[in-house]
Design a protein around this motif. Structure first.
Motif, PDB file in Angstrom:
ATOM      1  N   LEU A 159      27.032  54.787  30.487  1.00 54.98           N
ATOM      2  CA  LEU A 159      27.360  53.783  31.484  1.00 54.98           C
ATOM      3  C   LEU A 159      28.218  52.734  30.802  1.00 54.98           C
ATOM      4  CD1 LEU A 159      27.093  52.372  34.224  1.00 54.98           C
ATOM      5  CD2 LEU A 159      24.893  51.452  33.422  1.00 54.98           C
ATOM      6  N   SER A 160      29.506  52.679  31.153  1.00 52.89           N
ATOM      7  CA  SER A 160      30.431  51.730  30.520  1.00 52.89           C
ATOM      8  C   SER A 160      30.301  50.340  31.115  1.00 52.89           C
ATOM      9  CB  SER A 160      31.877  52.200  30.663  1.00 52.89           C
ATOM     10  OG  SER A 160      32.084  53.371  29.925  1.00 52.89           O
ATOM     11  N   TYR A 161      30.310  50.275  32.445  1.00 53.42           N
ATOM     12  CA  TYR A 161      30.160  48.970  33.089  1.00 53.42           C
ATOM     13  C   TYR A 161      29.635  49.107  34.499  1.00 53.42           C
ATOM     14  CZ  TYR A 161      34.551  49.498  35.774  1.00 53.42           C
ATOM     15  OH  TYR A 161      35.539  49.931  36.640  1.00 53.42           O
ATOM     16  N   ILE A 162      29.128  47.984  35.011  1.00 56.86           N
ATOM     17  CA  ILE A 162      28.776  47.837  36.417  1.00 56.86           C
ATOM     18  C   ILE A 162      29.419  46.541  36.892  1.00 56.86           C
ATOM     19  CG2 ILE A 162      26.958  47.550  38.145  1.00 56.86           C
ATOM     20  CD1 ILE A 162      24.952  48.647  36.130  1.00 56.86           C
ATOM     21  N   ASP A 163      30.093  46.599  38.015  1.00 62.02           N
ATOM     22  CA  ASP A 163      30.522  45.397  38.723  1.00 62.02           C
ATOM     23  C   ASP A 163      29.633  45.276  39.947  1.00 62.02           C
ATOM     24  OD1 ASP A 163      32.577  44.621  37.025  1.00 62.02           O
ATOM     25  OD2 ASP A 163      34.086  45.781  38.094  1.00 62.02           O
ATOM     26  N   ILE A 164      29.014  44.117  40.114  1.00 60.96           N
ATOM     27  CA  ILE A 164      28.135  43.880  41.255  1.00 60.96           C
ATOM     28  C   ILE A 164      28.764  42.790  42.108  1.00 60.96           C
ATOM     29  CG2 ILE A 164      25.837  43.168  42.014  1.00 60.96           C
ATOM     30  CD1 ILE A 164      24.814  44.121  39.243  1.00 60.96           C
ATOM     31  N   ASN A 165      29.001  43.107  43.365  1.00 64.77           N
ATOM     32  CA  ASN A 165      29.576  42.147  44.307  1.00 64.77           C
ATOM     33  C   ASN A 165      28.592  41.911  45.439  1.00 64.77           C
ATOM     34  OD1 ASN A 165      32.371  41.842  43.194  1.00 64.77           O
ATOM     35  ND2 ASN A 165      32.327  44.056  43.480  1.00 64.77           N
ATOM     36  N   SER A 166      28.279  40.626  45.654  1.00 65.62           N
ATOM     37  CA  SER A 166      27.343  40.246  46.710  1.00 65.62           C
ATOM     38  C   SER A 166      27.779  38.895  47.264  1.00 65.62           C
ATOM     39  CB  SER A 166      25.920  40.149  46.148  1.00 65.62           C
ATOM     40  OG  SER A 166      25.794  39.013  45.319  1.00 65.62           O
ATOM     41  N   PRO A 167      27.169  38.459  48.361  1.00 61.69           N
ATOM     42  CA  PRO A 167      27.499  37.133  48.894  1.00 61.69           C
ATOM     43  C   PRO A 167      27.244  36.010  47.886  1.00 61.69           C
ATOM     44  CG  PRO A 167      26.282  38.394  50.518  1.00 61.69           C
ATOM     45  CD  PRO A 167      26.250  39.178  49.239  1.00 61.69           C
ATOM     46  N   GLU A 168      26.324  36.222  46.951  1.00 63.36           N
ATOM     47  CA  GLU A 168      26.025  35.212  45.936  1.00 63.36           C
ATOM     48  C   GLU A 168      27.100  35.125  44.866  1.00 63.36           C
ATOM     49  OE1 GLU A 168      23.649  37.511  46.913  1.00 63.36           O
ATOM     50  OE2 GLU A 168      22.621  36.098  48.208  1.00 63.36           O
ATOM     51  N   GLY A 169      27.967  36.141  44.780  1.00 63.17           N
ATOM     52  CA  GLY A 169      29.032  36.156  43.781  1.00 63.17           C
ATOM     53  C   GLY A 169      29.204  37.526  43.175  1.00 63.17           C
ATOM     54  N   SER A 170      30.050  37.568  42.159  1.00 60.91           N
ATOM     55  CA  SER A 170      30.347  38.830  41.464  1.00 60.91           C
ATOM     56  C   SER A 170      29.915  38.732  40.013  1.00 60.91           C
ATOM     57  CB  SER A 170      31.847  39.111  41.518  1.00 60.91           C
ATOM     58  OG  SER A 170      32.269  39.263  42.837  1.00 60.91           O
ATOM     59  N   CYS A 171      29.467  39.856  39.481  1.00 63.56           N
ATOM     60  CA  CYS A 171      29.082  39.951  38.060  1.00 63.56           C
ATOM     61  C   CYS A 171      29.690  41.215  37.466  1.00 63.56           C
ATOM     62  CB  CYS A 171      27.570  40.022  37.909  1.00 63.56           C
ATOM     63  SG  CYS A 171      26.702  38.532  38.363  1.00 63.56           S
ATOM     64  N   HIS A 172      30.158  41.094  36.249  1.00 62.71           N
ATOM     65  CA  HIS A 172      30.643  42.249  35.498  1.00 62.71           C
ATOM     66  C   HIS A 172      29.726  42.427  34.299  1.00 62.71           C
ATOM     67  CE1 HIS A 172      33.456  45.122  33.750  1.00 62.71           C
ATOM     68  NE2 HIS A 172      33.273  44.502  32.596  1.00 62.71           N
ATOM     69  N   ILE A 173      29.138  43.606  34.181  1.00 63.57           N
ATOM     70  CA  ILE A 173      28.229  43.898  33.086  1.00 63.57           C
ATOM     71  C   ILE A 173      28.861  45.007  32.259  1.00 63.57           C
ATOM     72  CG2 ILE A 173      25.916  44.629  32.422  1.00 63.57           C
ATOM     73  CD1 ILE A 173      26.487  43.404  35.922  1.00 63.57           C
ATOM     74  N   ASP A 174      29.275  44.668  31.023  1.00 66.68           N
ATOM     75  CA  ASP A 174      29.954  45.605  30.128  1.00 66.68           C
ATOM     76  C   ASP A 174      28.928  46.143  29.139  1.00 66.68           C
ATOM     77  OD1 ASP A 174      31.544  46.983  28.352  1.00 66.68           O
ATOM     78  OD2 ASP A 174      33.035  45.391  28.165  1.00 66.68           O
ATOM     79  N   PHE A 175      28.595  47.415  29.253  1.00 60.65           N
ATOM     80  CA  PHE A 175      27.610  48.026  28.377  1.00 60.65           C
ATOM     81  C   PHE A 175      28.224  48.569  27.099  1.00 60.65           C
ATOM     82  CE2 PHE A 175      25.530  48.066  32.478  1.00 60.65           C
ATOM     83  CZ  PHE A 175      24.252  47.660  32.157  1.00 60.65           C
TER      84      PHE A 175
END
Length: 85
Positions: free
Chosen positions: A67-83
């Motif tokens: 798993l290289s990364y996950i981008d999470i997009n929600s009404p609360e905002g966006s997060c990029h998680i670089d594994f």
């Protein structure tokens, strides 16, 4: 496996994502996706709820996956998680 789930959850929290996301759910989703795929790099999206979208980058190899990364997009905002870092 619990250690892998905990690492996923910890990295998501460290990125500032406040959603209730379970590492085992993430792992199960990417493992299901990679099950019948040929070796290579894949980007796929999932929508676990009406207002949350995950984008994953996964490297599928003969005996495992990364798993290289996950981008999470929600009404609360966006997060990029670089594994990879």
């Amino acid at each position: 496996m619990d250690e892998i789930y905990q690492i996923i959850e910890e990295r998501i929290r460290q990125a500032g994502c406040m959603l209730d996301i379970r590492g085992c759910d993430i792992y199960a989703e990417i493992a299901d996706f990679a099950e019948d795929k040929e070796d290579g790099t894949y980007i796929f999206m999932s929508k676990p709820s009406d207002n949350v979208v995950f984008e994953y980058k996964i490297d599928v190899m003969a005996d495992n996956l990364n798993l290289s990364y996950i981008d999470i997009n929600s009404p609360e905002g966006s997060c990029h998680i670089d594994f990879d870092n």
